[in-house]
Design a protein around this motif. Structure first.
Motif, PDB file in Angstrom:
ATOM      1  N   VAL A 185      -3.545  -2.264   2.408  1.00 25.32           N
ATOM      2  CA  VAL A 185      -2.158  -3.456   2.411  1.00 25.32           C
ATOM      3  C   VAL A 185      -0.948  -2.145   3.001  1.00 25.32           C
ATOM      4  O   VAL A 185      -0.570  -1.035   2.452  1.00 25.32           O
ATOM      5  CB  VAL A 185      -2.057  -3.356   1.146  1.00 25.32           C
ATOM      6  CG1 VAL A 185      -3.206  -4.513   0.235  1.00 25.32           C
ATOM      7  CG2 VAL A 185      -1.808  -2.506   0.073  1.00 25.32           C
ATOM      8  N   GLY A 186       0.633  -3.014   2.590  1.00 23.84           N
ATOM      9  CA  GLY A 186       1.520  -1.814   2.552  1.00 23.84           C
ATOM     10  C   GLY A 186       1.943  -1.674   1.485  1.00 23.84           C
ATOM     11  O   GLY A 186       1.640  -2.408   0.480  1.00 23.84           O
ATOM     12  N   MET A 187       2.696  -0.127   1.717  1.00 31.92           N
ATOM     13  CA  MET A 187       3.376  -0.024   0.144  1.00 31.92           C
ATOM     14  C   MET A 187       3.935  -1.547  -0.979  1.00 31.92           C
ATOM     15  O   MET A 187       3.722  -0.930  -2.494  1.00 31.92           O
ATOM     16  CB  MET A 187       4.875   1.247   0.902  1.00 31.92           C
ATOM     17  CG  MET A 187       4.227   2.474   0.598  1.00 31.92           C
ATOM     18  SD  MET A 187       3.035   3.251  -0.634  1.00 31.92           S
ATOM     19  CE  MET A 187       2.111   4.022   0.638  1.00 31.92           C
ATOM     20  N   PRO A 188       4.988  -1.895  -0.071  1.00 26.84           N
ATOM     21  CA  PRO A 188       5.527  -2.780  -0.608  1.00 26.84           C
ATOM     22  C   PRO A 188       4.763  -3.798  -1.735  1.00 26.84           C
ATOM     23  O   PRO A 188       4.727  -4.271  -2.988  1.00 26.84           O
ATOM     24  CB  PRO A 188       6.207  -4.215   0.369  1.00 26.84           C
ATOM     25  CG  PRO A 188       6.760  -2.674   0.912  1.00 26.84           C
ATOM     26  CD  PRO A 188       5.446  -2.086   1.192  1.00 26.84           C
ATOM     27  N   THR A 189       3.479  -4.420  -1.205  1.00 25.24           N
ATOM     28  CA  THR A 189       2.742  -4.913  -1.618  1.00 25.24           C
ATOM     29  C   THR A 189       1.808  -4.617  -2.539  1.00 25.24           C
ATOM     30  O   THR A 189       1.142  -4.952  -3.326  1.00 25.24           O
ATOM     31  CB  THR A 189       1.043  -5.395  -0.689  1.00 25.24           C
ATOM     32  OG1 THR A 189       2.023  -6.009   0.366  1.00 25.24           O
ATOM     33  CG2 THR A 189       0.158  -6.166  -1.000  1.00 25.24           C
ATOM     34  N   LEU A 190       1.499  -3.146  -2.789  1.00 25.96           N
ATOM     35  CA  LEU A 190       0.778  -2.386  -3.952  1.00 25.96           C
ATOM     36  C   LEU A 190       1.519  -2.753  -4.921  1.00 25.96           C
ATOM     37  O   LEU A 190       1.134  -2.574  -5.361  1.00 25.96           O
ATOM     38  CB  LEU A 190       0.653  -0.756  -3.604  1.00 25.96           C
ATOM     39  CG  LEU A 190       0.524   0.408  -4.100  1.00 25.96           C
ATOM     40  CD1 LEU A 190      -0.868  -0.089  -4.435  1.00 25.96           C
ATOM     41  CD2 LEU A 190       0.049   1.961  -3.848  1.00 25.96           C
ATOM     42  N   ALA A 191       3.024  -2.425  -4.397  1.00 24.88           N
ATOM     43  CA  ALA A 191       3.759  -2.405  -5.955  1.00 24.88           C
ATOM     44  C   ALA A 191       3.133  -3.859  -7.041  1.00 24.88           C
ATOM     45  O   ALA A 191       3.087  -3.798  -7.683  1.00 24.88           O
ATOM     46  CB  ALA A 191       4.924  -2.024  -6.137  1.00 24.88           C
TER      47      ALA A 191
END
Length: 832
Positions: A185-191
């Motif tokens: 996943v992308g970093m924003p999705t991790l959050a």
């Protein structure tokens, strides 16, 4: 008319392309050299691929990694000054689709990923980080949850759309062992998943693409020196996958030693083949001597013939080794970082050829020297007159060649002591079996003569002139020992994995259980599975940075057995001694201890680092270095597959750091699914792992290793069979003499074959006892000392293997005797 030129003229006239009389020599060298060339070529090919593709495998020219935190502003600035930076975060999680769930390795990447290589999807697209709300998933995850592009799944609290199926993840090998397929996943999705909370277990990795000409080692040293307490684990493109490099190197070295043992066994076959060849040449050697040839002339002529055959066998083995490497690379392309294709690695081929020629020289020199030293009159007497013993020159050549082969094996090994020990064990086994053969021969001559004529004939065959009892015992003993060794190792490891480990292991692991919600977690599990046994422990991640007065970063090489110094380790604290642990030195701290920081250390790690009670040990935790004094040493029962820690701290040392709990859950078989589903909704941040999946991966790895060992040992077994065939061939003239005399006196073929069957059966029974002792002893060392498993071989499988080996022995002996039974007495008596 002497010298090498004249010797070659005579040798060339006797040689033909079928190498009559020397086929056994060619076959033995073909087997041994081919195995060594293939093993060495594969190991060097993997090493070369690791070096060439190091940046792609690692994901950068350098990598720095830590746990449970991101880089500080100063650390990130220092990395940016080194080159182009990519950040990834990895953590254990669960993917949920409908009512199905699967453990995954969640990997969050930034827009710069990948720095090297290409992230390819199954539909042919080359992509980077997924957009918000999307996820790339591995094919195994798609298969397990029945997902395709466009379907939705849930990770943590985020609902994501499957944007594609991963076909090639360039840095997959550099990621190491994982407890589930990857989901990117992308970093924003991790959050958005809500999985990263204070105390959550996750790894942060920063890959850096360095400017051209920048030295990776200098860059990592500069960064680590600037932040010595950061607990950073560093890698460079030259060591992109240390675990794979160590595995390939150790496995390649082990298989090389097994191949060398096979070649040593084949060397005995070479000696038997040369002896048989020279026995058949008695008449021509005697003629040469009558015409004035010296022992040196005879040795030169037949050395050239034997050398030509050895060269053919060696070249054939090298050709097979070269051809086998592309086949092996294609077969292992999904497991190791190797691309299929034709490539020639010079050093493994040169080393295999050197081994083959040295072994051939060592075992061929004694019978060759003996043939040259025997007078013409002795040669003309045929089988009734044995050859003289080899001269001191022949023995010197044999010893020098053998010593050169041993020196080459030890000096070219990464671990000379292990290589020397292995070769000494092989030599000891050969000497033991040779001594047993001598004892069998002496005992057969001294035991009372049985009244039954066939049994008496079988015993006489073991000590009569020209008997090859010693060679037969060595051949049979080695073959049966290898059969028993492989059967005992395989059945013991299978038994540990299939019964012992699962019987003592928990059904489920749960990671990142919030400490404030421990009671709720227990209630949820017990509601889904009443009677479940739950054990929770605090868990953190940290790096050992120093012990006593030694900084780990200053070590050029790690001490043997100090695996805990590589990267980060799980850390915990406890008021009482953990289950499955026993104190071996020092004392445990009181339950309400509040004094200076203390730690209890695994005794094996303490032995590797020469630690004792009272020494200090430092760890980096969340970027802060903490030092504790060693209060005790513990012996850990690792077989439980529960939570075992090499370092256990006093509670006041770590309790202030943000952390969560890990749990083991013991359940009746079949209740894993309901418990996992019950935990998913109220605890989306908790990762649940089924032990059965972990054990399946272990079984696959062990199966691959066992298959490689079995294949290498199969070459040794084939060499042992060749030795047996050679021993039978070398004694053919003497056996032909016995057979024709007995047939002249009225013996039938059936009686002669029955006598030989009794001979081989008696010999096999004697050798079997020693083979069982040697095979079980070697297997015990491998299983208990090397793998640390419980010794539990399957006696039925070992017995069946041994009986099958005995049956093969008798069958080969009778097959070799059949041509002797077909000899015409009148013709044979004229030739003997």
């Amino acid at each position: 008319m002497t010298g090498w030129t004249f010797a070659w003229r005579l040798a060339r006239r006797e040689l033909d392309w079928r190498f009559r009389g020397l086929r056994l020599l060619v076959a033995c060298l073909f087997l041994g050299v081919g195995a060594l060339a293939a093993i060495g070529g594969l190991a060097d090919t993997v090493a070369r691929e690791l070096a060439v593709r190091g940046s792609a495998i690692l994901g950068g020219d350098i990598e720095v990694a830590t746990s449970q935190r991101l880089a500080t502003t100063q650390e990130r600035a220092a990395l940016t000054r080194l080159g182009h930076v990519s950040e990834t975060v990895r953590m254990q999680a669960n993917a949920v689709a409908g009512t199905n769930a699967a453990p995954i390795q969640l990997k969050a990447v930034d827009a710069a990923y990948p720095l090297y290589g290409a992230l390819m999807l199954a539909d042919g697209r080359s992509v980077r980080a997924p957009s918000g709300g999307e996820v790339w998933i591995a094919p195994t995850l798609a298969s397990r949850l029945t997902l395709k592009r466009g379907d939705r799944l849930r990770i943590g609290t985020a609902s994501l759309r499957v944007g594609g199926i991963i076909a090639d993840e360039p840095d997959r090998l550099g990621e190491g062992f994982t407890l589930g397929p990857v989901a990117i996943v992308g970093m924003p999705t991790l959050a958005a998943t809500g999985l990263v909370q204070p105390g959550s277990l996750y790894d942060t990795r920063y890959r850096v693409a360095l400017p051209a000409g920048r030295n990776p080692d200098a860059a990592t040293t500069r960064f680590r020196d600037a932040f010595p307490a950061g607990g950073w684990a560093v890698k460079t493109r030259d060591r992109a996958s240390p675990g794979a490099s160590r595995f390939v190197g150790r496995m390649g070295e082990f298989l090389t030693l097994v191949g060398l043992a096979a070649l040593a066994i084949a060397g005995i076959g070479v000696g038997n083949g040369v002896a048989s060849f020279l026995t058949a040449r008695r008449g021509s050697i005697a003629t040469l001597k009558v015409l004035g040839a010296t022992a040196a002339d005879v040795a030169r002529i037949h050395a050239l013939e034997i050398g030509a055959a050895a060269l053919v066998g060696t070249i054939g083995g090298l050709a097979v080794g070269i051809a086998a490497v592309p086949l092996l690379t294609r077969a292992l392309a999904g497991t190791l970082p190797i691309a299929g294709g034709f490539a020639i690695e010079a050093w493994p081929l040169a080393r295999a050829a050197a081994y083959g020629l040295l072994i051939a020289t060592a075992f061929a020199a004694p019978p060759l020297a003996a043939a040259g030293a025997t007078p013409a009159a002795g040669l003309l007497r045929g089988a009734l007159a044995p050859l003289r013993k080899a001269s001191w020159r022949g023995r010197t050549v044999a010893i020098a060649a053998g010593a050169a082969a041993v020196a080459l094996a030890i000096l070219s090994s990464d671990q000379p002591r292990i290589a020397a020990t292995f070769l000494a064990a092989v030599a000891g086994a050969l000497l033991l079996l040779a001594g047993l053969g001598r004892l069998v021969r002496i005992a057969a001559a001294r035991v009372p003569r049985p009244r039954r004529p066939l049994i008496r004939l079988a015993l006489a065959a073991l000590h009569r002139p020209g008997a090859r009892t010693e060679a037969l015992v060595v051949a049979l003993g080695l073959g049966l020992t290898l059969f028993v060794l492989l059967a005992a190792i395989r059945t013991s490891i299978d038994a540990n994995i299939a019964t012992t480990v699962p019987a003592r292991a928990p059904a489920l692991f749960a990671l990142d259980v919030p400490r404030p919600r421990e009671a709720e977690f227990r209630r949820t599990v017990l509601t889904a599975a009443p009677g479940a046994a739950i054990r929770t422990v605090p868990i953190l991640r940290g790096t050992i940075t120093a012990y006593k007065t030694i900084r780990v970063a200053d070590l050029k090489t790690l001490p043997e057995g100090a695996w805990a110094l590589r990267g980060e380790r799980g850390l915990t604290y406890a008021r009482t001694i953990p289950d499955g642990n026993r104190l071996t030195a020092g004392r445990w701290w009181p339950a309400n201890y509040s004094g200076p920081p203390l730690v209890s250390v695994d005794e094996r790690l303490a032995q590797s680092l020469s630690l004792k009670v009272g020494d200090t040990l430092s760890v980096s935790l969340l970027g802060v270095e903490r030092t504790a004094r060693i209060a005790s040493l513990r012996r850990i029962d690792w077989d439980t597959l529960g939570f075992n820690f090499v370092l256990v701290f006093s509670p006041n040392t770590l309790a202030d750091a943000p952390h969560n709990l890990a749990a083991t859950i013991d359940l009746p078989t079949g209740r894993e699914g309901p418990v996992t589903r019950a935990l998913l909704a109220p605890f989306p941040s908790v990762s649940v792992i089924e032990v059965r999946g972990v054990l399946a991966q272990v079984r696959d790895i062990v199966g691959q290793v066992a298959a490689a060992i079995a294949a290498a040992a199969g070459v040794a077994v084939a060499a042992g069979i060749a030795v047996l065939v050679g021993a039978i061939a070398a004694a053919r003239e003497a056996r032909t003499y016995d057979a024709v005399i007995l047939r002249t006196l009225g013996a039938t073929r059936a009686q002669l074959l029955t006598g030989q069957a009794i001979e081989y059966f008696l010999l096999g029974l004697v050798v079997a006892a020693v083979a069982v002792a040697l095979g079980l002893g070697g297997a015990w060392y491998v299983v208990v000392e090397m793998f640390g498993f419980v010794w539990s071989p399957d006696p039925v499988a070992v017995t069946v293997t041994l009986v099958a080996g005995l049956g093969i022995t008798v069958a080969i002996g009778l097959a070799g005797a059949w041509p002797i039974m077909s000899a015409r007495p009148a013709r044979a008596l004229r030739q003997i």
